[in-house]
Design a protein around this motif. Sequence first.
Motif, PDB file in Angstrom:
ATOM      1  N   TYR A   1       2.123 -23.249  -0.259  1.00 28.45           N
ATOM      2  CA  TYR A   1       0.958 -23.944  -0.874  1.00 28.45           C
ATOM      3  C   TYR A   1       1.218 -25.373  -1.670  1.00 28.45           C
ATOM      4  O   TYR A   1       2.317 -25.565  -2.187  1.00 28.45           O
ATOM      5  CB  TYR A   1       0.347 -22.902  -1.955  1.00 28.45           C
ATOM      6  CG  TYR A   1      -0.426 -21.843  -1.371  1.00 28.45           C
ATOM      7  CD1 TYR A   1      -1.738 -22.062  -0.748  1.00 28.45           C
ATOM      8  CD2 TYR A   1       0.510 -20.769  -1.097  1.00 28.45           C
ATOM      9  CE1 TYR A   1      -2.228 -20.848  -0.231  1.00 28.45           C
ATOM     10  CE2 TYR A   1      -0.404 -19.570  -0.457  1.00 28.45           C
ATOM     11  CZ  TYR A   1      -1.819 -19.626  -0.081  1.00 28.45           C
ATOM     12  OH  TYR A   1      -2.281 -18.706   0.629  1.00 28.45           O
TER      13      TYR A   1
ATOM     14  N   THR B   1       0.094 -27.301  -4.807  1.00 33.10           N
ATOM     15  CA  THR B   1      -0.575 -26.992  -6.049  1.00 33.10           C
ATOM     16  C   THR B   1      -1.213 -28.122  -6.796  1.00 33.10           C
ATOM     17  O   THR B   1      -0.093 -28.952  -7.092  1.00 33.10           O
ATOM     18  CB  THR B   1       0.097 -26.270  -7.086  1.00 33.10           C
ATOM     19  OG1 THR B   1       0.340 -24.520  -6.218  1.00 33.10           O
ATOM     20  CG2 THR B   1      -0.954 -25.821  -8.239  1.00 33.10           C
TER      21      THR B   1
ATOM     22  N   LYS C   1      -4.901 -24.588  -5.162  1.00 37.76           N
ATOM     23  CA  LYS C   1      -3.801 -24.385  -4.316  1.00 37.76           C
ATOM     24  C   LYS C   1      -4.498 -24.564  -2.606  1.00 37.76           C
ATOM     25  O   LYS C   1      -5.372 -23.845  -2.268  1.00 37.76           O
ATOM     26  CB  LYS C   1      -3.304 -23.033  -4.331  1.00 37.76           C
ATOM     27  CG  LYS C   1      -2.943 -22.646  -5.855  1.00 37.76           C
ATOM     28  CD  LYS C   1      -2.463 -21.621  -5.891  1.00 37.76           C
ATOM     29  CE  LYS C   1      -1.486 -21.159  -4.950  1.00 37.76           C
ATOM     30  NZ  LYS C   1      -0.922 -19.610  -5.191  1.00 37.76           N
TER      31      LYS C   1
ATOM     32  N   PRO D   1      -3.261 -24.454   1.427  1.00 37.81           N
ATOM     33  CA  PRO D   1      -2.043 -24.025   2.540  1.00 37.81           C
ATOM     34  C   PRO D   1      -1.548 -25.196   2.832  1.00 37.81           C
ATOM     35  O   PRO D   1      -2.098 -26.291   3.334  1.00 37.81           O
ATOM     36  CB  PRO D   1      -2.734 -23.314   3.432  1.00 37.81           C
ATOM     37  CG  PRO D   1      -4.025 -22.782   2.897  1.00 37.81           C
ATOM     38  CD  PRO D   1      -4.322 -23.911   1.868  1.00 37.81           C
TER      39      PRO D   1
ATOM     40  N   SER E   1       4.889 -29.465   0.310  1.00 34.51           N
ATOM     41  CA  SER E   1       4.344 -28.735  -0.839  1.00 34.51           C
ATOM     42  C   SER E   1       4.854 -29.523  -1.975  1.00 34.51           C
ATOM     43  O   SER E   1       5.524 -30.641  -1.951  1.00 34.51           O
ATOM     44  CB  SER E   1       5.037 -27.398  -0.786  1.00 34.51           C
ATOM     45  OG  SER E   1       6.374 -27.502  -1.199  1.00 34.51           O
TER      46      SER E   1
END
Length: 229
Positions: A27, A29, A199, A201, A209
């Motif tokens: 994820y 964030t 969040k 994917p 990420s």
Amino acid sequence: MKSDRWTGRFMLMLVALTALLSGCTSYVTTQVTAFSDWSGSDASRTYAFTRGPAQQNSLEQQTYEVLVANELAVRAFRQVDAQQAHYLVGLSYGTKSQAVSVTEPVFYSSPWPGPYWGRPIDPWGPFGAFPPAYVTSTYPVFTHTLGVRITDRATGKEVYNVLARNAGDEASLVRAMPYLARSALADFPLSNGAVRTVKLPVDKNAGMSNEAAGAPAPGSPVAAPTVVQ
């Protein structure tokens, strides 16, 4: 020396573990902060982008406008000529870097052989582990931001202002931008003073990420965001 061999093995284990954890990251964030005085209807959601002096004739600006336009279209906004637009949309963006130091323990085993005298086998050596030494490593951290400001064209009144921010070891803003754009407009319009964590994917084909490098070329991720209050 035996202690040197143990140290080398331990450091290799740390490197392997770090790589494994990075590969498991799934994820992106992003923290989102919004200020809102929104009361517009779907029928009035026409807009045009506005640019500052440094953004004129900028291919980078144009690329980011496409990403934001895609997200606005999902929310019933329609891009029109500036003279016909109800709203003007301005973008601000950037990247800041800083060095972060992390101090971690490194354990050394006893290099001297000796009898156990009936003691259980100690994996760190016959006399147990030595007190750990501490190693400080410095890592670069990059903070990427995207601001989206919507004003009423006729009055100049600001009606929506949202900032999306995430951080990690990815140095490229263009790789982070699809996630920033999607996060900034998630659950539009947010209430005034709302602070959320979104969040998203990671794109498995070419995603990135907060902790690991690699991201899609410009274009929005397709999976739905998860909003954490």
